[in-house]
Motif scaffolding. Sequence first.
Motif, PDB file in Angstrom:
ATOM      1  N   VAL A 447      55.661  43.974  57.663  1.00  0.00           N
ATOM      2  CA  VAL A 447      55.363  42.538  57.590  1.00  0.00           C
ATOM      3  C   VAL A 447      54.856  42.044  58.941  1.00  0.00           C
ATOM      4  O   VAL A 447      53.859  41.317  59.024  1.00  0.00           O
ATOM      5  CB  VAL A 447      56.611  41.745  57.159  1.00  0.00           C
ATOM      6  CG1 VAL A 447      56.325  40.245  57.186  1.00  0.00           C
ATOM      7  CG2 VAL A 447      57.059  42.168  55.760  1.00  0.00           C
ATOM      8  N   GLU A 451      51.125  40.427  59.998  1.00  0.00           N
ATOM      9  CA  GLU A 451      50.970  39.112  60.621  1.00  0.00           C
ATOM     10  C   GLU A 451      50.162  39.205  61.909  1.00  0.00           C
ATOM     11  O   GLU A 451      49.390  38.308  62.245  1.00  0.00           O
ATOM     12  CB  GLU A 451      52.345  38.484  60.893  1.00  0.00           C
ATOM     13  CG  GLU A 451      53.180  38.214  59.644  1.00  0.00           C
ATOM     14  CD  GLU A 451      52.478  37.306  58.652  1.00  0.00           C
ATOM     15  OE1 GLU A 451      51.587  36.529  59.067  1.00  0.00           O
ATOM     16  OE2 GLU A 451      52.817  37.359  57.453  1.00  0.00           O
ATOM     17  N   ALA A 463      58.161  36.843  61.941  1.00  0.00           N
ATOM     18  CA  ALA A 463      58.319  38.202  61.408  1.00  0.00           C
ATOM     19  C   ALA A 463      59.062  39.098  62.396  1.00  0.00           C
ATOM     20  O   ALA A 463      59.852  39.963  61.999  1.00  0.00           O
ATOM     21  CB  ALA A 463      56.952  38.794  61.075  1.00  0.00           C
ATOM     22  N   HIS A 587      57.843  47.717  49.017  1.00  0.00           N
ATOM     23  CA  HIS A 587      56.819  47.709  50.064  1.00  0.00           C
ATOM     24  C   HIS A 587      55.787  48.804  49.871  1.00  0.00           C
ATOM     25  O   HIS A 587      54.914  48.975  50.688  1.00  0.00           O
ATOM     26  CB  HIS A 587      57.460  47.837  51.441  1.00  0.00           C
ATOM     27  CG  HIS A 587      58.058  46.568  51.907  1.00  0.00           C
ATOM     28  ND1 HIS A 587      57.326  45.538  52.433  1.00  0.00           N
ATOM     29  CD2 HIS A 587      59.345  46.157  51.894  1.00  0.00           C
ATOM     30  CE1 HIS A 587      58.119  44.538  52.753  1.00  0.00           C
ATOM     31  NE2 HIS A 587      59.338  44.886  52.425  1.00  0.00           N
ATOM     32  N   HIS A 590      51.976  48.078  50.359  1.00  0.00           N
ATOM     33  CA  HIS A 590      52.029  46.748  50.985  1.00  0.00           C
ATOM     34  C   HIS A 590      50.705  46.355  51.608  1.00  0.00           C
ATOM     35  O   HIS A 590      50.293  45.202  51.540  1.00  0.00           O
ATOM     36  CB  HIS A 590      53.130  46.759  52.050  1.00  0.00           C
ATOM     37  CG  HIS A 590      53.291  45.467  52.776  1.00  0.00           C
ATOM     38  ND1 HIS A 590      53.968  44.391  52.240  1.00  0.00           N
ATOM     39  CD2 HIS A 590      52.848  45.066  53.977  1.00  0.00           C
ATOM     40  CE1 HIS A 590      53.940  43.386  53.092  1.00  0.00           C
ATOM     41  NE2 HIS A 590      53.271  43.774  54.159  1.00  0.00           N
TER      42      HIS A 590
END
Length: 594
Positions: A447, A451, A463, A587, A590
Amino acid sequence: MKTIIDTIKSNWKQYLIILVAGMILGWILFGGGGETTHSHEGHDHESETAAATSWTCSMHPQIQAPEPGDCPICGMDLIPMDAGTANANPAVIEMTETSIKLANIQTTKVEMGLAEKEIRLQGKVEIDERRIASQSIHFNGRIEELHVNFEGEKVKKGQTLAVVYAPQLVTAQQELFQALKTAERYPELVQAARNKLKLWKLTDAQIENIEKSGLVQEYFPIKADVSGYVIKRKVAEGNYVKTGTVLFEIADLNRLWVIFDAYEKDIPFLKEGDEIEFTVASLPRETFTASVNYIDPVLDPQRRIARVRTEVGNRNGMLKPEMHVDGIVSASLNFSEEGLIVPKSAVMWTGKRSVVYVKHPENPAFEMREVVLGESLGEHYLVAEGLEAGELVVSSGAFTVDAAAQLNSKYSMMNRPESEGDIPNLQTKVKEGFRKQLNGILSAYLVLKDELVKTDAATSQAASKKLMMALMAATPDKTNLKGSAKKFWQEQYKILHEELAKMTKSTDVEVQRAAFKPFNNSLILSFKSFGVGQQKMYIQFCPMADNDTGGYWLSTEEQIMNPYFGDMMLHCGEVSETLKMKMPKEHKGHDHQH
């Protein structure tokens, strides 16, 4: 016309000789020389082609092409690959001077230097607990008037804070007046009545005024014992209070504490008397200095920090309690005044055992050298083993050299001999509990990586905080690791926590990316060592990250989505290696969102 023809006929032999001579001379001057030159150029071209059958990019050495052209990543002209990479030593990679120059590879001399560590601390301004006074009442009563109605009000010593109706004092005064009537016969009764009033904290002057007036006072003022600011008001008008009730808390703010949080790794280098310079956000042009006067002997078991206390004068009331501060202290290492230091940019894998590239003193070649690092000294490391003073280490472009070594089947950061490497095989020591903790870290990491690709500092900071929670759920003491596996994780966890803390505290995406690089190095090393699961993971590399020093990251997709540049160079980079990981189901895939 006839005359000209006759002339030619009579002299044709001479003209023929001149023509032949001119042709021979022209061939000597132009034909023969041109043919020779052409033959020479052809020879050079064939030689060059033979010497350089492959072409590469100075910035992206993973690119190899059979003929010259443009780099498909950055568009730069391809250059001939180094012809000298056939060095017998697998730890040495040879490069041409041209390649070194185009790749902007720079070296720094390893020298002895002062072993000082620059420690950055964060904290906040707090009230000096020794300067907090509790204003209490010493008799039962009812608050009739309250002269201080809000917290933060400034008061002076002797100022009336409240007026209290006190039935007990009324009775005690009546007893005093009765005793005064028999003072000549029973003076001890008068003294006893006065002492009773003193026990309720009436002063001699107040008692004397009562005796002179001859009148019983029903209301008594509560006066401030000290000067300062009311930080707590615990009563209101009409409240009934008992003896010992605290009415107000008053603090003297002329001197304050500044409490800093020191991480466990920094505590050995801090001592009482150290000077700390600090700033506050609301006063950007002001710099304050304070001395350490106390270091908490007990660590916070959750945050793994110790409180470092300093005391500072509060001139003109500039500092306010609860202000956040950023401090810095230069601490000399206790065990050595001087040591061999190396730039951090030269070190790959910032663990205890790391690698650097050392330049050959005469030839354009670099040797991969394993080093044992000491303490972190700001932008440098202390070197315990592996280097000697005067040697040149690659301080800019180390990842480019490493990529070239990897592509030429030399020892590299990702391909090191087992006997010398610090990538232990700990797969058999990983149990299900730690496997789940690693998967939690990896899920949060993906994640954060996404970002950073978006180049949104606020969301990447959020995050990074979630990743910190996942990381702290796997502190060495919370894992089921033992022996060498636990020791290895302790080393990596320290690096991961330190670099991730920088990301959680910063709202600057470039600062976050700078910390993301060493974080990735340690995370990849951990996953390579513990080798969890079967899901494919790609180690990807961008040689232009971090000012052309290069940077790695992990991805579940082979397509390059660069977290170091985002949209600026979204697809800059190549897959360096493929790992097999165990991925949480939620995930998997992802990265497909890109």
